[in-house]
Design a protein around this motif. Structure first.
Motif, short mmCIF file in Angstrom:
data_model
loop_
_atom_site.label_atom_id
_atom_site.label_comp_id
_atom_site.label_asym_id
_atom_site.label_seq_id
_atom_site.Cartn_x
_atom_site.Cartn_y
_atom_site.Cartn_z
N ILE A 161 -73.01 20.35 -112.08
CA ILE A 161 -73.78 20.69 -113.28
C ILE A 161 -72.78 21.37 -114.20
N ILE A 162 -72.54 20.77 -115.36
CA ILE A 162 -71.59 21.38 -116.30
C ILE A 162 -72.36 21.91 -117.50
N ARG A 163 -72.39 23.24 -117.60
CA ARG A 163 -73.01 23.86 -118.79
C ARG A 163 -71.97 23.93 -119.89
N THR A 164 -72.35 23.44 -121.06
CA THR A 164 -71.41 23.50 -122.18
C THR A 164 -72.11 24.08 -123.40
N SER A 165 -71.37 24.26 -124.50
CA SER A 165 -71.97 24.92 -125.66
C SER A 165 -71.49 24.28 -126.97
N TRP A 166 -72.35 24.32 -127.97
CA TRP A 166 -72.01 23.98 -129.36
C TRP A 166 -71.17 22.68 -129.44
N THR A 169 -69.03 29.40 -128.48
CA THR A 169 -67.77 28.65 -128.62
C THR A 169 -68.04 27.18 -128.92
N PRO A 170 -67.54 26.69 -130.06
CA PRO A 170 -67.64 25.26 -130.34
C PRO A 170 -66.87 24.47 -129.28
N THR A 171 -67.44 23.34 -128.88
CA THR A 171 -66.80 22.53 -127.83
C THR A 171 -66.68 21.09 -128.28
N SER A 172 -65.46 20.58 -128.24
CA SER A 172 -65.23 19.19 -128.60
C SER A 172 -65.75 18.28 -127.48
N ILE A 227 -72.15 24.36 -109.81
CA ILE A 227 -72.38 24.62 -111.24
C ILE A 227 -71.08 25.11 -111.88
N TYR A 228 -70.78 24.59 -113.06
CA TYR A 228 -69.55 24.96 -113.78
C TYR A 228 -69.87 25.24 -115.25
N HIS A 229 -69.05 26.09 -115.85
CA HIS A 229 -69.12 26.31 -117.29
C HIS A 229 -67.89 25.69 -117.95
N PHE A 230 -68.13 24.97 -119.03
CA PHE A 230 -66.98 24.46 -119.80
C PHE A 230 -67.28 24.53 -121.30
N SER A 231 -66.37 25.16 -122.02
CA SER A 231 -66.37 25.08 -123.49
C SER A 231 -64.90 25.11 -123.88
N ASN A 232 -64.61 24.99 -125.16
CA ASN A 232 -63.23 25.26 -125.59
C ASN A 232 -62.96 26.76 -125.47
N GLU A 233 -61.69 27.14 -125.65
CA GLU A 233 -61.34 28.57 -125.60
C GLU A 233 -61.73 29.23 -126.93
N GLY A 234 -61.88 30.56 -126.87
CA GLY A 234 -62.13 31.32 -128.10
C GLY A 234 -63.60 31.63 -128.31
N VAL A 235 -63.84 32.35 -129.37
CA VAL A 235 -65.19 32.82 -129.70
C VAL A 235 -65.37 32.67 -131.20
N ALA A 236 -66.58 32.31 -131.63
CA ALA A 236 -66.84 32.18 -133.07
C ALA A 236 -68.32 32.38 -133.34
N SER A 237 -68.62 32.75 -134.57
CA SER A 237 -70.02 32.69 -135.01
C SER A 237 -70.18 31.32 -135.70
N TRP A 238 -71.43 30.95 -135.95
CA TRP A 238 -71.63 29.67 -136.68
C TRP A 238 -70.96 29.75 -138.05
N TYR A 239 -70.96 30.96 -138.64
CA TYR A 239 -70.29 31.16 -139.94
C TYR A 239 -68.79 30.87 -139.80
N ASP A 240 -68.17 31.43 -138.74
CA ASP A 240 -66.73 31.19 -138.52
C ASP A 240 -66.45 29.70 -138.32
N PHE A 241 -67.34 29.06 -137.54
CA PHE A 241 -67.17 27.63 -137.26
C PHE A 241 -67.24 26.84 -138.58
N ILE A 267 -57.34 24.83 -121.16
CA ILE A 267 -58.34 24.44 -122.16
C ILE A 267 -57.81 24.79 -123.55
N ARG A 268 -58.06 23.88 -124.49
CA ARG A 268 -57.57 24.13 -125.86
C ARG A 268 -58.48 25.11 -126.59
N HIS A 269 -57.88 25.86 -127.52
CA HIS A 269 -58.67 26.75 -128.38
C HIS A 269 -59.55 25.88 -129.29
N TRP A 270 -60.74 26.38 -129.61
CA TRP A 270 -61.67 25.55 -130.38
C TRP A 270 -61.09 25.13 -131.73
#
Ligand SMILES: NC(=O)c1ccc[n+]([C@@H]2O[C@H](COP(=O)([O-])OP(=O)(O)OC[C@H]3O[C@@H](n4cnc5c(N)ncnc54)[C@H](OP(=O)(O)O)[C@@H]3O)[C@@H](O)[C@H]2O)c1
Length: 288
Positions: free
Chosen positions: A151-156, A188-191, A212-226, A273-276
């Motif tokens: 199970i891979i949980r991802t984000s954005w 974190t936005p994820t490609s 169960i695993y978590h995967f997103s790109n590296e880093g942190v952002a708000s939707w505004y930053d994205f 993992i690459r930065h977002w």
């Protein structure tokens, strides 16, 4: 000669399914893929799922099929649960019966966002809305009905395909002079391309550390930053204003913090993992 691995991808016309399809076609000769969209295979139909999985002797099933409309789900909970819970149960049961490894995609929205450090796989889910609730139920069905699952949980998630925030911003940026985007939801936005590479790595290296695993790109952002990064990287001039979530009410409440801890997947898959922002620049190049 060794038999080629056979992989079924469900929900193949969505953004992740399409990204996977584009990625594997040019590169992978050792694996045979079957891409099934919702018309080829409706995951809510147990009989159809069982027949399909039995017929083609698959080794892996990547479930990209889902009900993903977070706000619409609030008034359409029956359908969200049918696809995200019942659909997951059907796939898990059939995969278990035919000894197929299931790679099931889930979401950061299973969490309520009250933590202020990245979410671990062992943190207790507490979804805020129907979408997150239906995805958590789907995870539980997979865990309950089989053993050989990821199970891979991802984000954005974003990509050049389908509907996503990245494409919406490119469109609005062209149409409008001014835009307001929330700054008090952080994740974190994820490609979808980077997630697809991880899925392919699990399959090609026959990783057997199920769970169960978590995967997103590296880093942190708000939707505004994205949004700001999307406009900067794509040279779009727009008056971008940060607003609070309370000033942009939506039917579904969203977690204010949903950064995922990726230590486990990095360790098991030996991943860097690459930065977002780096991935965003790559995907943006593709849109030129
Ligand atoms: N998008 C995000 O920001 C995000 C974030 C975190 C996690 N995720 C998860 O990542 C996964 C992929 O998301 P995505 O962005 O690629 O979603 P998507 O673009 O909405 O694609 C979902 C696909 O599922 C198909 N589908 C719906 N009901 C189905 C059914 N009964 N049987 C078979 N297929 C069905 C849809 O087909 P039709 O169009 O024909 O209905 C669509 O092609 C999902 O599990 C999602 O929960 C997404």
């Amino acid at each position: 000669m060794q038999r080629k691995k056979r992989v079924l991808v469900t929900g193949s016309s969505g953004q992740l399914g399409t990204t996977l399809q584009k990625l594997v076609q040019p590169i992978d000769k050792s694996i045979e893929f079957e891409f099934a969209n919702s018309k080829d295979l409706d995951i809510t139909n147990l009989e159809a799922v069982t027949e399909f999985l039995n017929k083609y002797s698959f080794d892996y099933c990547v479930n990209c099929a889902a009900y993903t409309q977070v706000d619409k789900a609030e008034e359409d909970s029956e359908r969200a649960l049918l696809i995200n819970q019942q659909g997951a149960q059907n796939l898990a049961k059939a995969c278990h019966a035919y000894n197929i490894v299931l790679i099931h995609i889930s979401t950061d929205f299973v969490f309520d966002g009250t933590k202020n450090t990245p979410y671990l796989e062992t943190d207790r889910p507490r979804p805020m809305g129907i979408y997150g609730h239906s995805k958590f139920k789907g995870e539980q069905e997979v865990v309950r009905n089989m053993e050989r699952y990821f199970i891979i949980r991802t984000s954005w998630l974003y990509s050049a395909y389908g509907h996503n925030f990245f494409k919406s911003m490119l469109k609005y940026g062209m149409e409008r002079d001014q835009l307001s985007v929330v700054f008090d939801q952080v994740g974190t936005p994820t490609s979808a391309h980077d997630l697809s590479e991880v899925i392919l790595k699990i399959i090609s290296e026959e990783i057997d550390a199920y769970g169960i695993y978590h995967f997103s790109n590296e880093g942190v952002a708000s939707w505004y930053d994205f949004a700001a990064a999307i406009f900067e990287i794509n040279h779009i001039e727009v008056d971008l204003r940060p607003i609070r979530s309370k000033d942009y009410p939506t039917p579904a409440e969203r977690p204010s913090y949903s950064v995922l801890d990726k230590s486990k997947i990095k360790h098991v898959l030996h991943l860097r993992i690459r930065h977002w922002r780096r991935s965003l620049a790559e995907v943006s190049k593709f849109m030129e």
